[in-house]
Design an enzyme around this catalytic site. Structure first.
Site, short mmCIF file in Angstrom:
data_model
loop_
_atom_site.label_atom_id
_atom_site.label_comp_id
_atom_site.label_asym_id
_atom_site.label_seq_id
_atom_site.Cartn_x
_atom_site.Cartn_y
_atom_site.Cartn_z
N LYS A 59 -24.05 -12.18 -67.52
CA LYS A 59 -24.55 -12.60 -66.20
C LYS A 59 -23.62 -12.20 -65.05
O LYS A 59 -23.68 -12.75 -63.96
CB LYS A 59 -24.83 -14.11 -66.15
CG LYS A 59 -25.88 -14.57 -67.11
CD LYS A 59 -27.23 -14.06 -66.67
CE LYS A 59 -28.18 -13.90 -67.82
NZ LYS A 59 -29.10 -12.80 -67.65
N SER A 148 -27.35 -18.21 -62.44
CA SER A 148 -27.98 -17.08 -63.11
C SER A 148 -28.33 -17.44 -64.55
O SER A 148 -29.42 -17.12 -65.05
CB SER A 148 -27.02 -15.89 -63.07
OG SER A 148 -27.57 -14.79 -63.70
N TYR A 244 -28.47 -2.87 -54.58
CA TYR A 244 -28.38 -1.42 -54.61
C TYR A 244 -29.10 -0.93 -55.86
O TYR A 244 -29.00 -1.54 -56.93
CB TYR A 244 -26.92 -0.96 -54.62
CG TYR A 244 -26.33 -0.90 -53.24
CD1 TYR A 244 -26.46 0.26 -52.47
CD2 TYR A 244 -25.67 -1.99 -52.69
CE1 TYR A 244 -25.94 0.32 -51.19
CE2 TYR A 244 -25.15 -1.94 -51.40
CZ TYR A 244 -25.29 -0.79 -50.66
OH TYR A 244 -24.78 -0.73 -49.40
N HIS A 277 -32.44 -18.08 -57.98
CA HIS A 277 -31.47 -19.05 -58.48
C HIS A 277 -31.90 -20.47 -58.09
O HIS A 277 -32.50 -20.65 -57.02
CB HIS A 277 -30.09 -18.75 -57.90
CG HIS A 277 -29.42 -17.57 -58.55
ND1 HIS A 277 -28.16 -17.15 -58.20
CD2 HIS A 277 -29.84 -16.74 -59.53
CE1 HIS A 277 -27.83 -16.10 -58.94
NE2 HIS A 277 -28.84 -15.83 -59.74
#
Ligand SMILES: Nc1ncnc2c1ncn2[C@@H]1O[C@H](COP(=O)(O)OS(=O)(=O)O)[C@@H](OP(=O)(O)O)[C@H]1O
Length: 314
Positions: A59, A148, A244, A277
Site C-alpha cells: 500500500k 488505503s 501521474y 479513503h
C-alpha cells in the site's frame, strides 16, 4: 473508467521471430518446464535472476514504482508478484528464475513482492540467495497507509453497516494490532539493515512518487547504477485519476506494453489503485497522529531522512 489492459503480450520482450512462434501456441506452454531452453530464450535473451527487489511496504506505491521503473530500457520485471521468498520458496530457484521475463545481458531484472519485508525469514532467504542484491523499500504516511488498507480490505463491501468503521477497524479485534502492523516501518527496516549493507538499500516515499515520479525514477536509476533514461515526457498528471500516469505518446511507452497493467485509454496504472479513503474525524485523527509519532520518529532516525507526514501538535 476504460478497460484495464492486461494482455500479457510479452511482446516487448521478444525479438520479432520469437513473437511469431509464440502467437501460434499457448503463451505459457513452456512455463512449466524447469530445465532446458525456452522458445523465448536464445543467444541474446535469457531469463535471469533478479538483481534488485522491491520488498515493501504494501500500500506504499510499490505497483506504480515497479510500473514506472519498467519504462527504463535496461529494466525488465515480471508482471505479477512472484512471492518466491514467502509463499513459493519450496518451488525452488529454477522455478523462480523461470518467472522472470527474458532479458539481455545489459538489462537488470527487478521483482516486486511487498510482503517480503514483513518476514525476517524471507529477508534471510534473500540474503542467502544473493547477499549483494539491491533492495528498494517504499514507505508512506502511516495514516494514509491505514486508510488505503481499510479501503482495500473492504473493497467489496458496499453496505456501510456490514463493515466496521475506520476507527473500530484501527482499534481492531487484536487491540490495536492493525495499527502497529501498518505503522511500524522501523522494526522491519532495522531487520533489513542488520542483514544487508545500507548502500544496498534505498528507502523512498510514496508521497514523492505520487507527486514527482520523475525524481523518484532518477533516484532509483542512480541507485541501480543504470544510464539516465527517464524524462519529463514519460509521465503526465491525470486530473480525473489524481495520479501521474504513463504518457502514452512518450517514445519510451511501447516498452511497457504487456509488462504493466495500464488503462488503455489513459495510461494510468491498475484501476484498483486510488480507491476512496475513509474519512477520519478530527479527534481520532489527532489520536492517530500522536500514537503514531514515536514510530515515525524511530523511522526517521533509522534512515536518517524525514518525511512530511501528518504531525499534529496539540
Ligand atoms: N502514479 C500512481 N498511480 C497509481 N497509484 C499510485 C501512484 N502513485 C502512488 N500510488 C499509490 O499506490 C498505492 C497502492 O500501493 P501498492 O501498489 O504498494 O499496493 S499493493 O500493496 O500492491 O496492493 C495507492 O494507494 P490508494 O490510493 O490507497 O489505493 C496509490 O495511492
Amino acid at each position: 473508467m476504460g478497460l484495464i489492459l492486461n494482455l500479457v503480450l510479452y511482446g516487448s520482450y521478444f525479438p520479432n521471430t520469437v513473437r511469431k512462434t509464440l502467437s501460434s501456441g499457448p503463451r505459457n506452454a513452456s512455463a512449466s518446464r524447469v530445465t532446458g531452453f525456452y522458445e523465448d530464450e536464445g543467444k541474446d535473451k535469457q531469463r535471469r535472476f533478479p538483481h534488485a527487489l522491491i520488498i515493501g511496504f504494501s500500500k506504499c506505491g510499490t505497483t506504480a514504482l515497479r510500473a514506472f521503473l519498467s519504462l527504463h530500457p535496461d529494466i525488465v520485471s515480471p508482471l505479477e508478484e512472484v512471492r518466491f521468498f514467502t509463499l513459493n520458496y519450496t518451488k525452488g530457484l529454477e522455478w523462480y528464475r523461470m518467472q522472470m521475463p527474458p532479458s539481455t545481458e545489459h538489462q537488470i531484472t527487478i521483482e516486486k513482492t511487498p510482503f517480503y519485508i514483513m518476514y525476517t525469514e524471507a529477508l534471510e532467504r534473500i540474503r542467502q540467495f544473493n547477499s549483494s542484491i539491491k533492495l528498494i523499500i517504499s514507505v508512506r504516511d502511516p495514516i494514509a497507509r491505514l486508510q488505503s488498507q481499510y479501503a482495500h480490505t473492504f473493497r467489496n463491501v458496499r453496505d456501510a453497516s456490514a463493515k466496521p468503521t475506520f476507527r473500530s477497524w484501527c482499534h481492531g479485534e487484536a487491540a490495536g494490532e492493525h495499527v502497529v502492523r501498518f505503522v511500524d516501518y522501523a522494526t522491519h527496516i532495522s531487520t533489513v539493515y542488520n542483514l544487508f549493507p545500507r548502500d544496498q538499500v534505498l528507502v523512498l516515499s510514496e508521497e514523492v512518487l505520487e507527486t514527482d515520479p520523475l525524481s523518484v525514477m532518477k533516484e532509483a536509476e542512480t541507485f541501480l547504477g543504470l544510464r539516465p533514461s527517464f524524462s519529463k515526457h514519460d509521465f503526465v498528471f491525470n486530473q480525473n485519476k489524481g495520479f501521474y500516469c504513463f504518457n502514452m505518446t512518450s517514445p519510451s511507452y511501447p516498452k511497457i506494453i504487456g509488462s504493466v497493467k495500464v488503462n488503455s485509454d489513459t495510461g494510468c496504472i491498475g484501476g484498483e489503485k486510488g480507491r476512496a479513503h475513509p474519512e477520519i474525524d478530527d479527534e481520532f485523527f489527532k489520536h492517530l497522529v500522536q500514537a503514531i509519532r514515536p514510530y515515525n520518529e524511530q523511522l526517521f532516525q533509522l534512515i536518517n531522512k524525514r518525511f512530511e507526514w501528518a504531525n499534529f501538535i496539540q
